[in-house]
Design a protein around this motif. Structure first.
Motif, PDB file in Angstrom:
ATOM      1  N   PHE A  29      -9.172  -6.141  -7.514  1.00 13.01           N
ATOM      2  CA  PHE A  29      -9.627  -7.527  -7.536  1.00 13.01           C
ATOM      3  C   PHE A  29     -10.818  -7.672  -6.604  1.00 13.01           C
ATOM      4  CE2 PHE A  29      -9.289 -12.003  -5.831  1.00 13.01           C
ATOM      5  CZ  PHE A  29      -9.938 -12.557  -6.921  1.00 13.01           C
ATOM      6  N   ARG A  70     -14.203 -10.372  -5.807  1.00 18.68           N
ATOM      7  CA  ARG A  70     -14.601 -11.761  -6.053  1.00 18.68           C
ATOM      8  C   ARG A  70     -15.628 -11.851  -7.173  1.00 18.68           C
ATOM      9  NH1 ARG A  70     -14.003 -16.128  -3.007  1.00 18.68           N
ATOM     10  NH2 ARG A  70     -14.197 -16.952  -5.091  1.00 18.68           N
ATOM     11  N   HIS A  86     -12.854 -12.721   3.598  1.00 20.08           N
ATOM     12  CA  HIS A  86     -12.470 -12.894   2.191  1.00 20.08           C
ATOM     13  C   HIS A  86     -10.960 -12.870   1.978  1.00 20.08           C
ATOM     14  CE1 HIS A  86     -16.670 -12.553   1.217  1.00 20.08           C
ATOM     15  NE2 HIS A  86     -16.736 -11.356   1.745  1.00 20.08           N
ATOM     16  N   PHE A 108      -2.632 -11.808   2.228  1.00 17.09           N
ATOM     17  CA  PHE A 108      -3.174 -11.876   0.874  1.00 17.09           C
ATOM     18  C   PHE A 108      -3.433 -10.472   0.328  1.00 17.09           C
ATOM     19  CE2 PHE A 108      -7.032 -13.238  -1.890  1.00 17.09           C
ATOM     20  CZ  PHE A 108      -6.230 -13.298  -3.019  1.00 17.09           C
ATOM     21  N   HIS A 152      -0.217  -9.011  -0.678  1.00 14.52           N
ATOM     22  CA  HIS A 152       0.188  -9.579  -1.969  1.00 14.52           C
ATOM     23  C   HIS A 152      -0.544  -8.882  -3.121  1.00 14.52           C
ATOM     24  CE1 HIS A 152       0.787 -12.652  -5.118  1.00 14.52           C
ATOM     25  NE2 HIS A 152      -0.511 -12.544  -5.329  1.00 14.52           N
ATOM     26  N   LEU A 153      -1.862  -8.757  -2.951  1.00 17.31           N
ATOM     27  CA  LEU A 153      -2.660  -8.110  -4.002  1.00 17.31           C
ATOM     28  C   LEU A 153      -2.196  -6.671  -4.209  1.00 17.31           C
ATOM     29  CD1 LEU A 153      -6.223  -9.415  -3.061  1.00 17.31           C
ATOM     30  CD2 LEU A 153      -4.961  -9.982  -5.148  1.00 17.31           C
ATOM     31  N   ARG A 196       0.973  -6.707  -6.304  1.00 15.17           N
ATOM     32  CA  ARG A 196       0.789  -7.094  -7.705  1.00 15.17           C
ATOM     33  C   ARG A 196      -0.058  -6.063  -8.456  1.00 15.17           C
ATOM     34  NH1 ARG A 196       2.569 -12.478  -8.910  1.00 15.17           N
ATOM     35  NH2 ARG A 196       4.054 -12.908  -7.242  1.00 15.17           N
ATOM     36  N   PRO A 241      -1.638 -15.833 -11.133  1.00 14.87           N
ATOM     37  CA  PRO A 241      -0.771 -15.756  -9.958  1.00 14.87           C
ATOM     38  C   PRO A 241      -0.821 -14.388  -9.268  1.00 14.87           C
ATOM     39  CG  PRO A 241       0.527 -15.753 -11.987  1.00 14.87           C
ATOM     40  CD  PRO A 241      -0.892 -15.978 -12.385  1.00 14.87           C
ATOM     41  N   ASP A 242      -1.308 -13.366  -9.962  1.00 16.26           N
ATOM     42  CA  ASP A 242      -1.430 -12.050  -9.324  1.00 16.26           C
ATOM     43  C   ASP A 242      -2.610 -12.006  -8.366  1.00 16.26           C
ATOM     44  OD1 ASP A 242       0.780 -11.136 -10.609  1.00 16.26           O
ATOM     45  OD2 ASP A 242      -0.298  -9.965 -12.120  1.00 16.26           O
ATOM     46  N   THR A 243      -3.787 -12.389  -8.868  1.00 15.40           N
ATOM     47  CA  THR A 243      -4.988 -12.282  -8.034  1.00 15.40           C
ATOM     48  C   THR A 243      -5.305 -13.579  -7.308  1.00 15.40           C
ATOM     49  OG1 THR A 243      -6.380 -12.949  -9.862  1.00 15.40           O
ATOM     50  CG2 THR A 243      -6.003 -10.578  -9.597  1.00 15.40           C
ATOM     51  N   CYS A 244      -4.664 -14.679  -7.728  1.00 15.98           N
ATOM     52  CA  CYS A 244      -4.972 -16.001  -7.177  1.00 15.98           C
ATOM     53  C   CYS A 244      -6.406 -16.421  -7.514  1.00 15.98           C
ATOM     54  CB  CYS A 244      -4.727 -16.076  -5.673  1.00 15.98           C
ATOM     55  SG  CYS A 244      -3.047 -15.605  -5.245  1.00 15.98           S
ATOM     56  N   PRO A 270      -9.723 -17.717  -3.651  1.00 12.77           N
ATOM     57  CA  PRO A 270      -8.421 -17.134  -3.975  1.00 12.77           C
ATOM     58  C   PRO A 270      -7.503 -17.072  -2.751  1.00 12.77           C
ATOM     59  CG  PRO A 270     -10.143 -15.893  -5.056  1.00 12.77           C
ATOM     60  CD  PRO A 270     -10.834 -16.878  -4.146  1.00 12.77           C
ATOM     61  N   LEU A 271      -8.118 -16.862  -1.583  1.00  8.06           N
ATOM     62  CA  LEU A 271      -7.310 -16.821  -0.364  1.00  8.06           C
ATOM     63  C   LEU A 271      -6.566 -18.148  -0.153  1.00  8.06           C
ATOM     64  CD1 LEU A 271      -6.437 -15.509   2.290  1.00  8.06           C
ATOM     65  CD2 LEU A 271      -8.651 -16.161   3.262  1.00  8.06           C
ATOM     66  N   TYR A 324      -3.879 -18.461  -2.775  1.00  9.50           N
ATOM     67  CA  TYR A 324      -2.754 -17.618  -2.356  1.00  9.50           C
ATOM     68  C   TYR A 324      -1.870 -18.369  -1.359  1.00  9.50           C
ATOM     69  CZ  TYR A 324      -0.196 -14.406   0.581  1.00  9.50           C
ATOM     70  OH  TYR A 324       0.802 -13.827   1.312  1.00  9.50           O
ATOM     71  N   TYR A 337       1.950 -19.111  -2.267  1.00  8.61           N
ATOM     72  CA  TYR A 337       2.957 -18.212  -1.695  1.00  8.61           C
ATOM     73  C   TYR A 337       3.336 -18.508  -0.252  1.00  8.61           C
ATOM     74  CZ  TYR A 337       1.941 -15.671  -5.936  1.00  8.61           C
ATOM     75  OH  TYR A 337       1.782 -15.336  -7.248  1.00  8.61           O
ATOM     76  N   LYS A 338       2.591 -19.419   0.373  1.00 11.38           N
ATOM     77  CA  LYS A 338       2.906 -19.676   1.782  1.00 11.38           C
ATOM     78  C   LYS A 338       3.454 -21.088   1.969  1.00 11.38           C
ATOM     79  CE  LYS A 338       1.732 -15.878   3.845  1.00 11.38           C
ATOM     80  NZ  LYS A 338       2.399 -15.227   4.976  1.00 11.38           N
TER      81      LYS A 338
END
Lengths: 169, 292, 791
Positions: B187, B189, B260, B265, B268-269, B272, C659-662, C781-782, C785, C789-790
């Motif tokens: 992933f 940006r 970033h 996070f 999490h990435l 997934r 939901p995976d990468t947000c 995305p941060l 996320y 999720y928080k």
């Protein structure tokens, strides 16, 4: 060969088919040499760290960043810049004509980089998916157009070329 | 943004490179594609006294070659040539899949594969892929050459394990076996950017059991390679894959915060993307097994 | 009849030049000039203790190194305050070279002039500055806190200005409201980032006592006037040329950036041409930013979602200096009510200094913030009252018969904010029809059942455009029948060479490509204001129109005398002035130009004929140049609008969150815009599409990441994420046309429009998708996320 700071070396560059013998210092970027030594200012400089793509030229036929290349490295290479695209002063290359037709430029600063990036791919562009074409020109930033006109222009250039050839025959 | 002065060297043979490095050592940097090095020079974040330009070496190959179970690339093989190589597509499919994520077309036209490995950027794709494939590199110097397994190649961020007098003359990518499947996920940006997290997966099928190795990028100081416990067929019907990846992610990755992404996070990435990569690679390993 | 060019998608006159590499940008000029590099402050707030240049002594090719101590007279004073305001009580502007104290990382401390840029940078990096660092205030809300560090040592706090205004009775409205809500909204900074940075080439000619300056500026005439004053020169000996400009977006409208003063100063000192070309790092830390606001909003509604009263208290991030005064927060305040009828409205803002790059307008200029706040308010009201977001908008729109509509607050030009025309509900209908809103909501529900995160966002805006004071156009007809048009305001890609040519073409009956427009060269026209505030087409366009009408009148008079007919019987077409009903009786426009300047001598064939015609015309008069006439077919006319004109539009976006990468994917982006009469639809669409990309960029990709020490963490294109083609969706465009009654052409501005609702639509769509309020922009995305999720 060793070239010390402040010293110049004679290199040979073929730019748009014309051979130039020029003296360059080791650290001079190809973008600066094209613009300020040879005087071809159509190649623009937007970031000097390779992200914006304004300075893209063809080095031996392949698009490359002239800001991430020292001129001395390209000794003996053939460079094509935007000035080498149009056949004559009043005739535009089909790609250029297509940019004009589809409003693929506004301020014109990023345009030479887009043209040089699109040059090797525009003939295949009509068959490319939207995603493929966008990916092919990612690496080139435009702050004016939102890319819509650029994408249409690249996709439409082959058609202009075909209709010109049709008109000739 | 103009680089500081340096002395430029243009050797014409690999031996001349050896000799220059023997003389200059840490004062010198190797310049091949320059697509990672020159931005750093332009910003004056680094100002080496000497640059050794490989671009004028004689008789160098322009594309990948097949050699003893490996696809090999020499020091002047551009990334675009690997991207377009049928040999790579057929024999090292993971590398072929990954090339699309490496920067942008104009960068790949100049950038070299060997240079990307030598640059040892933990956020770059190719080191992680080399590591997960258990590839190797060949380093050389005036005193000889040695082969270094990928796992021992990277020492820290932008730090490889070569001596100051050594340089890389080849990267060797193992040819894929029939029972292997691969996947690459990341992933970023923007298209072509350094990924916030990325992962390459190599799966091998033996009977009902699948073994999967993951190579993460952007999740530590070096590419992080790890193997999951063998997964039975049922694992793919349940969350066992996700759980296995989660254990690896929690236990073995060491990401950092930046503007970033946070550690959380990135973690999490990693979970997934890792799980997706495992499933995709395993599915391909299945298919590969059926084909043979 | 020839086709009217106004309203046609005419291909651009500037394109062949720009497409073949023949454009001329500032850095393309004077390759042999000496080059400048600057030493810029590293700390965000510090006292300068010492500047040590000894490390530069052995660098060959250095021509001069200058610090504040070298400046004299007016050059040693702070740079001008461009727009004073009664509410601006601490109008701080910076010195051309820092004087004792630096207040942001990037402030210019020393200038190096050298043989080339490489050497100039060698010397700049060898200069050692010793600092005594001072406490830094970087965060906007922190800057407002009592006892916070001060951005300037000689101030007690960080407030540079404060303005408040009210209409109606907000307190009474709140008391009467069924619901009163209180919400906070914030927006971080953004930056224009044109692909070409700023650039200056100065050539001071001592023997001629003149200065020629090439400047990548949006306001060449202002630069000229200011420099003439500063250098003590006759303004007619100061020439400022804004050649081709690689984008501006507001960033290049400031006069002066320090470099604009220092480069010509060095040229005078050294007696040689001197050039400075801003590099990308300098652009991040040395060219102005914008956005940066925090709002405390209170809104009172009835049970049907009608807004009865609203107030906002907000902070605006000035950065370290405020040469552009309070314009940004004033625009925010003036435009916040948007298309809605809000009888009771009150605002107060404080403009706060922080130790960061100064701010001034960037495309949108105060409006993206205003629209984001207002449109979030609308969506939140809908959510609270369980109403549809489109319906709440409908219930609050100003009706089509309510114009002119007095918004009740002061506009950026100091006059009242009065909307000239608008059809807001029709615009929403066009947008929702295009979107197929009902169906989009149904799809969203279906997606939700599958656990997918889809969202729909709407953003509506009204944009005041085309403000005064005035613009001018100098038109001249040449002997070959071509027409030149000179404008005092420059083009940064908006197509000035085409749209203004279209206006002239219609009036004078010459082909568009025979009209050569030069914009931004003070040698061609001395008066003008600048390209900003979506004003060029409106104010400049109407000036061009006036000038063309005047030329037509002059030409008709001359032709009438030559052809011995009445002026009213003449038609202008295909470069000829013909007598209606008598096709053989005509004279070329170029010939009329020649006749208008009766010559004794003929040069070339055309002028031989013209001399004969002039002799004939003389026979109709008592002298070759009749009394009251001037030689030549030329004029300069000026247009000054009574007030701004108000364009409007609405955007809708459909997004889905992974939901995976947000990450968010834009599934559809639909635009409705209305900028009155359209001169060139192709160019208008280009403006909108480009604006939308900047809006999306500013909402989701681009963020100026300052740390608490005022250091910009992402001053490069690697980390400041301008979207590529891969990140921008296909945009669907629709338009309505509600002409302005206030100018002859019925035009409203469009330059900024596309950018304005970007943050609003993205924030609304993400809120809609996540079921959680997005009241802090931009998002990434941060952030998504953290929400997903928080908790």
């Amino acid at each position: 060969m060793a070239l010390n700071p402040g010293e110049s070396a004679r290199i040979e560059l073929t730019v748009n088919g014309i051979a130039h013998q020029i003296d360059v210092e080791a650290r001079w970027l190809l973008s600066d040499v094209l613009r300020h030594t040879i005087g071809l200012t159509g190649t623009h400089v937007g970031c000097e760290h390779g992200v914006c793509g304004c300075c893209t030229v063809l080095i031996d036929g392949e698009p490359a960043r002239s800001c991430l290349t020292f001129a001395v490295q390209t000794d003996g290479a053939a460079i094509t810049t935007v000035e080498g695209l149009a056949a004559s002063d009043d005739g535009l290359h089909p790609l250029q004509e297509s940019f004009r037709m589809h409003h693929g430029l506004q301020c014109g600063y990023c345009t030479p980089g887009f043209l040089m990036t699109a040059l090797p791919i525009y003939e295949r562009a009509p068959e490319m998916s939207d995603e493929e074409l966008r990916k092919a020109i990612s690496g080139q930033l435009c702050r004016c157009t939102g890319y819509a006109g650029i994408l249409s222009a690249i996709r439409g250039a082959a058609e202009i070329e075909r209709s010109r050839k049709g008109a000739e025959s | 943004m103009k680089p500081a002065p340096f002395t430029y060297h243009r050797p014409e043979t690999r031996g001349e490179v050896d000799a220059l490095l023997a003389e200059l050592g840490s004062e010198a940097k190797i310049l091949a594609g320059g697509q990672s090095l020159i931005p750093i020079l332009n910003m004056r974040l680094s100002s080496p006294a000497h640059l050794i330009d490989l671009n004028h070496l004689h008789d160098e190959t322009a594309g990948p070659a097949l050699d003893d179970g490996h696809v090999t690339v020499g020091p002047l093989v551009r990334q675009s040539s690997v991207e377009r190589s049928e040999l790579v597509t057929e024999r090292v499919p993971l590398l072929a899949e990954t090339m699309d994520f490496v920067a942008h077309p104009a960068i790949r036209n100049r950038g070299t594969v060997v240079g990307s490995i030598a640059h040892a950027d933990p956020a770059a794709e190719l080191p992680a892929v080399l590591a997960v494939l258990r590839g190797e590199v060949v380093a050389r110097s005036a005193t000889g050459r040695r082969t270094i397994p990928a796992g021992e190649c990277f020492r820290g961020p932008l730090e490889n394990s070569l001596e100051d007098t050594e340089w890389l003359e080849e990267v060797r990518w193992p040819v894929a076996a029939a029972d292997q499947g691969f996947a690459f996920e990341e992933f970023a940006r923007r298209s072509g950017d350094y990924a916030l997290c990325g992962v390459a997966a190599r799966a091998e099928r033996a009977g009902d059991t699948t073994t999967v190795a993951l190579g993460y990028l952007g999740m530590g100081d070096v590419p992080v390679c790890t193997e999951l416990p063998p997964l039975g067929a049922s694992a793919f019907e349940t969350d066992e894959v996700e759980d296995a990846v989660a254990r690896v992610v929690e236990g073995q990755l060491d990401p950092v915060d930046d503007i970033h992404a946070t550690v959380a996070f990135r973690t999490h990435l990693a979970r997934r993307l890792g799980a997706t990569a495992v499933r995709r690679a395993a599915a391909k390993a299945d298919t590969a097994g059926q084909d043979s | 009849m020839t086709t009217r060019m106004f309203g046609q998608s005419v291909k651009r006159n500037e394109d062949p030049r720009l497409l073949t590499g023949k454009g001329r940008y500032v850095d393309d000029i004077e390759h042999s000039a000496a080059q400048v590099a600057f030493v810029r402050s590293e700390p965000a707030h510090a006292r300068i203790i010492d500047i040590d240049v000894s490390g530069t002594l052995d660098i060959d090719g250095v021509l001069g190194i200058y610090t504040y101590e070298d400046l004299e007279g007016d050059f040693a004073k702070p740079l001008p305050l461009l727009i004073p305001n009664d509410g601006l009580f601490a109008p701080k502007t910076q010195y051309a070279l820092a004087h004792e104290e630096v207040c942001y990382a990037g402030e210019v401390i020393a200038m190096v002039v050298a043989k080339d840029r490489y050497i100039a940078e060698d010397a700049a990096s060898a200069i050692r500055v010793e600092y005594e660092t001072l406490p830094v205030v970087a965060d906007l809300e922190e800057a407002a806190r009592p006892g916070a560090p001060v951005a300037h040592l000689d101030m007690e706090d960080n407030v540079s200005g404060r303005v408040s205004e009210a209409k109606g009775d907000v307190d009474a409205a709140m008391a009467a409201a069924s619901h009163v809500y209180q919400w906070r909204f914030s927006m971080e900074r953004a930056a224009a980032m044109p692909m070409e940075g700023r650039g200056i080439v100065a050539h001071y000619d001592e023997s001629d006592q003149s200065l020629l300056l090439y400047d990548s500026t949006q306001a060449p005439t202002g630069v000229r006037g200011g420099l003439a004053l500063l250098f003590g020169l006759d303004p007619d000996r100061v020439h400022v040329v804004a050649p081709d400009i690689g984008g501006g977006f507001g960033m290049k409208v400031i006069q002066f950036y320090p470099e604009e003063v220092l480069v010509p100063w060095a040229s005078r000192l050294l007696g040689i041409p001197v050039k400075w070309t801003e590099d990308r790092r300098e652009d991040f830390i040395g060219s102005n930013h914008e956005r940066g606001q925090a709002h405390e909003v209170r809104v009172g509604t009835d049970d049907e979602g009608r807004i009865l009263g609203m107030e906002t208290n907000f902070l605006n991030d000035a950065g370290a200096y405020c040469s552009y005064g309070l314009i940004i927060p004033i625009i925010t305040a003036a435009q916040m009510q948007g298309p809605y009828r809000i009888e009771n409205f009150r605002y107060e803002f404080r403009n706060l200094f922080t130790n960061k790059v100064p701010t001034s307008p960037y495309r949108g200029a105060g409006r993206p913030h205003a629209v984001y706040v207002m449109e979030r308010v609308i969506d939140k009201i809908a959510l609270e009252l369980e109403l549809d977001v489109a319906e709440v908008r409908r219930r609050n729109f100003i009706g089509p018969n309510e114009f002119p509509y007095d918004v009740g607050v002061t506009f950026q030009d100091g006059g009242p904010t009065i909307y000239d025309s608008g059809e807001y509900e029709r615009g929403l209908d066009v947008l929702l029809d295009a979107l197929d809103y009902g169906n989009a909501r149904a799809e969203q529900r279906k997606a939700a059942e599958q656990g997918r995160l889809m969202g729909i966002g709407i953003g509506y805006y009204v944009e005041g455009t085309g403000i005064g004071p005035y613009e001018g156009a100098a038109i001249k007809v040449l002997a070959d029948g071509s027409v030149t048009v000179a404008l005092g305001f420059s083009s940064q890609g908006q197509g000035h060479e085409t749209v203004f040519a279209q206006i002239v073409s219609d009036e004078l009956g010459v082909a568009v490509d025979k009209v050569k427009v030069t914009s931004g060269d003070t040698r061609r026209i001395g008066y003008g204001v600048g390209t900003f505030a979506s004003r060029s087409a409106v104010v400049g366009g109407n000036a061009v129109f006036k000038a063309a009408v005047q030329i037509r009148k002059q030409a008709a008079e001359v032709a009438a005398r030559s052809l011995e007919v009445a002026a009213e019987d003449l038609v202008f077409e295909n470069g000829q002035i013909r007598v209606a009903g008598a096709p053989d009786l005509s004279v070329g426009l170029g010939q009329v130009a020649l006749i208008s300047n009766p010559l004794r001598y003929a040069f070339g064939e055309e002028s031989q004929e013209a001399v004969l015609l002039a002799q004939r015309a003389y026979a109709q008069s008592d002298r070759p140049l009749p009394d009251g006439m001037r030689p030549g077919l030329e004029t300069a006319e000026f247009y000054s609008p009574t007030s701004g004109v108000f364009a409007f539009g609405a955007h809708a976006v459909v997004i889905e969150i992974d939901p995976d990468t947000c990450n968010l994917k834009i599934l559809r982006y639909v635009v409705m815009h209305d900028c009155g009469a359209v001169i060139n639809p192709m160019i208008v669409e280009g403006q909108i599409l480009g604006g939308v990309a900047q809006g999306i960029g500013g909402a989701f990709y681009e963020r100026l990441a300052y740390d608490d020490q005022g250091q910009l963490q992402n001053a490069s294109f690697m980390d400041f994420l301008i979207p590529y083609a891969t990140e921008i969706p296909t945009v669907e465009l629709h338009h309505t046309e509600t002409k302005s009654p206030l100018n002859p052409l019925g035009i409203k501005g469009v330059g900024e429009a596309g950018t304005i609702p970007g943050p609003a639509v993205i924030a609304n769509a993400v809120s809609d998708a996540l079921g959680r309020p997005i009241d802090s922009m931009p998002i990434s995305p941060l952030d998504i996320y953290a929400i997903l999720y928080k908790g």
